[in-house]
Scaffold this motif. Structure first.
Motif, PDB file in Angstrom:
ATOM      1  N   MET A 113      12.851  13.458   7.248  1.00 28.97           N
ATOM      2  CA  MET A 113      11.927  12.772   6.326  1.00 28.97           C
ATOM      3  C   MET A 113      12.312  11.307   6.149  1.00 28.97           C
ATOM      4  SD  MET A 113      11.159  15.504   3.294  1.00 28.97           S
ATOM      5  CE  MET A 113       9.854  14.529   2.530  1.00 28.97           C
ATOM      6  N   GLY A 116      11.325   9.542   9.412  1.00 32.52           N
ATOM      7  CA  GLY A 116       9.871   9.414   9.525  1.00 32.52           C
ATOM      8  C   GLY A 116       9.262   8.598   8.395  1.00 32.52           C
ATOM      9  N   HIS A 117      10.084   7.917   7.627  1.00 29.96           N
ATOM     10  CA  HIS A 117       9.640   7.075   6.502  1.00 29.96           C
ATOM     11  C   HIS A 117       8.966   7.869   5.388  1.00 29.96           C
ATOM     12  CE1 HIS A 117      10.733   3.363   8.381  1.00 29.96           C
ATOM     13  NE2 HIS A 117       9.986   3.590   9.434  1.00 29.96           N
ATOM     14  N   GLN A 118       9.072   9.197   5.424  1.00 33.91           N
ATOM     15  CA  GLN A 118       8.427   9.970   4.358  1.00 33.91           C
ATOM     16  C   GLN A 118       9.130   9.748   3.017  1.00 33.91           C
ATOM     17  OE1 GLN A 118       7.646  14.137   5.450  1.00 33.91           O
ATOM     18  NE2 GLN A 118       7.691  13.508   7.570  1.00 33.91           N
ATOM     19  N   ASP A 120      10.701   6.944   2.177  1.00 26.43           N
ATOM     20  CA  ASP A 120      10.250   5.612   1.739  1.00 26.43           C
ATOM     21  C   ASP A 120       8.882   5.707   1.077  1.00 26.43           C
ATOM     22  OD1 ASP A 120      12.422   4.184   2.543  1.00 26.43           O
ATOM     23  OD2 ASP A 120      11.646   3.736   4.535  1.00 26.43           O
ATOM     24  N   MET A 121       8.011   6.527   1.679  1.00 25.75           N
ATOM     25  CA  MET A 121       6.659   6.677   1.164  1.00 25.75           C
ATOM     26  C   MET A 121       6.694   7.260  -0.253  1.00 25.75           C
ATOM     27  SD  MET A 121       4.280   5.615   3.016  1.00 25.75           S
ATOM     28  CE  MET A 121       3.097   5.047   1.826  1.00 25.75           C
ATOM     29  N   VAL A 124       7.584   4.500  -2.468  1.00 20.52           N
ATOM     30  CA  VAL A 124       6.464   3.567  -2.665  1.00 20.52           C
ATOM     31  C   VAL A 124       5.466   4.153  -3.657  1.00 20.52           C
ATOM     32  CG1 VAL A 124       4.500   2.466  -1.535  1.00 20.52           C
ATOM     33  CG2 VAL A 124       6.720   2.511  -0.396  1.00 20.52           C
ATOM     34  N   PHE A 125       5.265   5.461  -3.586  1.00 23.37           N
ATOM     35  CA  PHE A 125       4.337   6.117  -4.516  1.00 23.37           C
ATOM     36  C   PHE A 125       4.934   6.262  -5.917  1.00 23.37           C
ATOM     37  CE2 PHE A 125       2.198   8.414  -0.756  1.00 23.37           C
ATOM     38  CZ  PHE A 125       1.335   7.352  -0.579  1.00 23.37           C
TER      39      PHE A 125
ATOM     40  N   LYS B  45       9.837  -3.751   3.929  1.00 22.49           N
ATOM     41  CA  LYS B  45      10.626  -2.903   3.039  1.00 22.49           C
ATOM     42  C   LYS B  45      11.275  -3.717   1.929  1.00 22.49           C
ATOM     43  CE  LYS B  45      11.725   0.893   6.147  1.00 22.49           C
ATOM     44  NZ  LYS B  45      12.842   1.702   6.671  1.00 22.49           N
ATOM     45  N   THR B  81       0.631  -1.111  -1.161  1.00 26.48           N
ATOM     46  CA  THR B  81       0.827   0.168  -0.520  1.00 26.48           C
ATOM     47  C   THR B  81       1.164  -0.127   0.923  1.00 26.48           C
ATOM     48  OG1 THR B  81      -0.037   2.364  -0.177  1.00 26.48           O
ATOM     49  CG2 THR B  81      -1.563   0.562   0.150  1.00 26.48           C
ATOM     50  N   ILE B  82       1.804   0.815   1.584  1.00 30.36           N
ATOM     51  CA  ILE B  82       2.227   0.555   2.954  1.00 30.36           C
ATOM     52  C   ILE B  82       1.773   1.686   3.866  1.00 30.36           C
ATOM     53  CG2 ILE B  82       4.502   1.589   2.539  1.00 30.36           C
ATOM     54  CD1 ILE B  82       5.598  -0.584   4.530  1.00 30.36           C
ATOM     55  N   PHE B  84       2.961   3.136   7.329  1.00 34.42           N
ATOM     56  CA  PHE B  84       4.029   3.025   8.328  1.00 34.42           C
ATOM     57  C   PHE B  84       3.495   3.323   9.724  1.00 34.42           C
ATOM     58  CE2 PHE B  84       6.959   3.503   4.690  1.00 34.42           C
ATOM     59  CZ  PHE B  84       7.786   2.440   4.972  1.00 34.42           C
ATOM     60  N   ALA B  88       3.706   8.298   8.633  1.00 35.95           N
ATOM     61  CA  ALA B  88       4.642   8.877   7.651  1.00 35.95           C
ATOM     62  C   ALA B  88       3.955   9.878   6.730  1.00 35.95           C
ATOM     63  CB  ALA B  88       5.350   7.794   6.834  1.00 35.95           C
ATOM     64  N   LEU B  89       3.073  10.699   7.307  1.00 33.67           N
ATOM     65  CA  LEU B  89       2.448  11.762   6.504  1.00 33.67           C
ATOM     66  C   LEU B  89       3.501  12.813   6.189  1.00 33.67           C
ATOM     67  CD1 LEU B  89      -0.812  12.143   8.595  1.00 33.67           C
ATOM     68  CD2 LEU B  89      -0.620  11.109   6.340  1.00 33.67           C
ATOM     69  N   PHE B  90       3.336  13.503   5.066  1.00 40.76           N
ATOM     70  CA  PHE B  90       4.281  14.571   4.719  1.00 40.76           C
ATOM     71  C   PHE B  90       3.973  15.756   5.626  1.00 40.76           C
ATOM     72  CE2 PHE B  90       3.623  12.265   0.629  1.00 40.76           C
ATOM     73  CZ  PHE B  90       4.813  11.563   0.717  1.00 40.76           C
ATOM     74  N   ASP B  91       4.912  16.078   6.509  1.00 34.38           N
ATOM     75  CA  ASP B  91       4.540  17.012   7.574  1.00 34.38           C
ATOM     76  C   ASP B  91       4.514  18.472   7.142  1.00 34.38           C
ATOM     77  OD1 ASP B  91       7.248  17.220   7.416  1.00 34.38           O
ATOM     78  OD2 ASP B  91       7.642  16.155   9.297  1.00 34.38           O
ATOM     79  N   PHE B 101      -2.035  14.007  -2.554  1.00 35.97           N
ATOM     80  CA  PHE B 101      -0.664  14.017  -3.070  1.00 35.97           C
ATOM     81  C   PHE B 101      -0.484  13.196  -4.346  1.00 35.97           C
ATOM     82  CE2 PHE B 101       3.693  12.374  -3.156  1.00 35.97           C
ATOM     83  CZ  PHE B 101       4.396  13.561  -3.135  1.00 35.97           C
ATOM     84  N   ARG B 150      -4.486   8.185   2.249  1.00 36.71           N
ATOM     85  CA  ARG B 150      -3.508   8.610   1.245  1.00 36.71           C
ATOM     86  C   ARG B 150      -3.054   7.433   0.389  1.00 36.71           C
ATOM     87  NH1 ARG B 150       2.247  10.703   3.216  1.00 36.71           N
ATOM     88  NH2 ARG B 150       2.245   8.582   3.971  1.00 36.71           N
ATOM     89  N   SER B 151      -2.850   6.282   1.051  1.00 30.26           N
ATOM     90  CA  SER B 151      -2.406   5.109   0.307  1.00 30.26           C
ATOM     91  C   SER B 151      -3.478   4.610  -0.647  1.00 30.26           C
ATOM     92  CB  SER B 151      -2.034   3.987   1.271  1.00 30.26           C
ATOM     93  OG  SER B 151      -0.843   4.318   1.930  1.00 30.26           O
ATOM     94  N   ASP B 163       2.586  -1.473   9.041  1.00 30.37           N
ATOM     95  CA  ASP B 163       3.693  -1.593   9.989  1.00 30.37           C
ATOM     96  C   ASP B 163       3.194  -1.137  11.354  1.00 30.37           C
ATOM     97  OD1 ASP B 163       6.110  -1.673  11.256  1.00 30.37           O
ATOM     98  OD2 ASP B 163       6.863   0.174  10.360  1.00 30.37           O
TER      99      ASP B 163
END
Lengths: 254, 256
Positions: A113, A116-118, A120-121, A124-125, B45, B81-82, B84, B88-91, B101, B150-151, B163
């Motif tokens: 995670m 994969g920048h998750q 960081d995300m 950010v949230f 970042k 908001t960023i 990536f 960078a979705l939550f898998d 989310f 999502r953002s 990015d």
């Protein structure tokens, strides 16, 4: 410079260890995540814990009864197996398998995670990463490992019983009565206090390593390895320290 | 307004940023160009406070964010908001849960409201059919669209950070993503939602930005508009642009 880095890492680890606990008392409570982690760490580890314990109990019983037979003391197998399993071998062996399965899983999941920048995300949230990712894992490991230890101890004692009765041809009822004699409050307390600490240590170490992952697949490998290796060492060190402390507290002289 | 003042950062004794300074308005459409490993993503970042620079400071709306704690940074991050590189979705969640989310985390929305909002957002980015798919089942372009959706659900950001939004995408999808980025930042300067896009692709940058920064060896060596960029006489930058424009012409026969 190196010393400074190690100290900084220790400090980060300490902060994480404390904050993961503080997270339990602050809203929002991530109940769904915690239950999910409990399922993964607890129910998911049932088979490995059961098998590891069963075979340890059988091997221990076999070794001890064979050795005791040479002295004509075979009937005390139950007593020695009982003390060994409940106090030492059970909690430690189960914690070690738990570190191998759950600790590595936590480190690699959080590590990927991070890569994969998750993570960081999440930041950010505006989410508290420790509360969202670490606290549910720490809670689940701390609660599940003692439960698994109870199950594992039982499996090991049954394994010991099987060998005593069917291989070593001893009296089954005597095995159980010997065992009942060692199930004192002190022994059970020692055996069940440990897994709480071990579970907590495994989860905090693994989450810390996961969050510290840097540098792609190789970094993930290193994080996972470090999580398991460090957990293993810490389990054994903590085991010794805890035993020493508990013996002092419970007034059991060596 | 975002001000970066003399930002320096080193990883393991390797200097990534070496005194980077620039100022941008929230409505600006800015592209940060540079080769791989030049610290472009690191700048994004740092703006979000995800990484703390070794030296220098970041000022957002007059507030120095460099020393702020994680909880203090939350209000600053709400302005941005960023998206990536890989989305960078939550898998562990499907597209719908990913987009929902933040709405769920913020709380106060009913399930129907969330469903409605998710559908609207997915329609806006053009992947409403992927609503039940898992991130690994999505193509690169769809992943980025889902990440943008999502953002947007997160809050009303004043500025979008991207990015490498088109890296690894086929030309048509890249074109679509550029179109989406432009849609999101449409409006009059001064009012619109701005963007900072980090890329090594000059063609993409030229489609979505008005101002270009070029990063080399951790420093900003160019900061101007497109005509100035195309007519630069810096030999290094010339080489970078030429090679990319050449690839660009093959990739975008009608554009570029």
């Amino acid at each position: 410079m190196r010393v400074q880095k190690v100290l900084a890492e220790l400090q980060d680890f300490y902060v994480l260890a404390v904050r993961s606990l503080v997270g339990i008392f602050r809203k929002p409570l991530y109940v769904r995540e915690t239950v999910e982690q409990m399922d993964y760490a607890g129910a998911g580890s049932f088979v490995i814990v059961f098998l590891v314990s069963l075979f340890i109990g059988m091997a221990l019983s076999l070794s001890i009864s064979t050795e005791l037979a040479t002295m004509g003391l075979k009937m005390y197998t139950g007593k020695i197996v009982g003390i060994a399993i409940i106090r030492e071998v059970g909690p430690v062996a189960i914690a070690l398998s738990f570190a191998g399965r759950v600790g590595s899983g936590m480190a690699s999941e959080i590590g990927s995670m991070v890569l994969g920048h998750q993570v960081d995300m999440l930041r950010v949230f505006g989410m508290d990463v420790v509360k969202k990712l670490v606290t549910p894992r720490v809670v689940s490991a701390t609660l599940m490992l003692p439960l698994l230890t109870v199950i594992g101890d039982a499996a090991a004692l049954f394994g010991g019983y099987y060998i005593s009765v069917f291989v070593s041809h001893q009296s089954g009822s005597f095995y159980w009565s010997q065992l009942a004699a060692v199930m004192s409050f002190k022994n059970l307390f020692i055996g069940l206090a440990k897994p709480f600490l071990f579970g907590y240590l495994i989860a905090v170490i693994s989450c810390y390593m996961g969050l510290a992952t840097r540098g792609g697949a190789r970094g993930l490998r290193e994080a996972t390895t470090a999580a398991v290796v460090l957990s293993t060492i810490m389990i054994l060190v903590a085991n010794f320290i805890l035993i020493r402390l508990l013996f002092l507290v419970l007034g059991m002289d060596a | 307004m975002i001000e970066l003042e003399n930002i320096s950062l080193a990883y393991n004794n390797h200097r990534v940023l070496d005194g980077v300074s620039f100022t941008a308005q929230f409505w600006e459409r800015l592209a940060i160009l540079g080769g791989s490993g030049e610290g472009k993503t690191t700048i994004l970042k740092i703006i979000l406070g995800l990484i703390r620079p070794d030296a220098g400071r970041v000022v957002v709306d007059g507030q120095d964010i460099t020393g702020l704690s994680e909880s203090q940074l939350r209000s600053v991050r709400r302005k941005f908001t960023i998206v990536f590189q890989e989305g960078a979705l939550f898998d562990s969640m499907n597209v719908k849960e990913n987009v929902a989310f933040c709405l769920r985390e913020q709380g106060g929305y009913s399930d129907e409201e969330i469903d409605r909002q998710v559908e609207t957002l997915l329609k806006r980015v053009g992947i409403e059919r992927a609503i039940d798919l898992m991130p690994e089942e999505l193509s690169g372009g769809m992943q980025r669209r889902a990440a943008i959706a999502r953002s947007l659900a997160a809050c009303e950001p004043r500025m979008m950070l991207y990015d490498e939004p088109t890296t690894g995408l086929d030309p048509l999808t890249a074109e679509n993503i550029c179109g989406l980025i432009n849609d999101l930042s449409s409006g009059d300067p001064g009012e619109r939602k701005g963007n900072i896009i980090v890329t090594h692709d000059v063609v993409t940058a030229s489609k979505v930005a008005d101002r270009f920064l070029y990063l080399k060896e951790g420093r900003v060596i160019f900061d101007d508009d497109l005509p100035a960029l195309l007519n630069t006489d810096d030999p290094e930058l010339r080489k970078f642009i030429n090679s990319l424009l050449l690839i660009g012409k093959e990739a975008y026969p009608t554009g570029g």
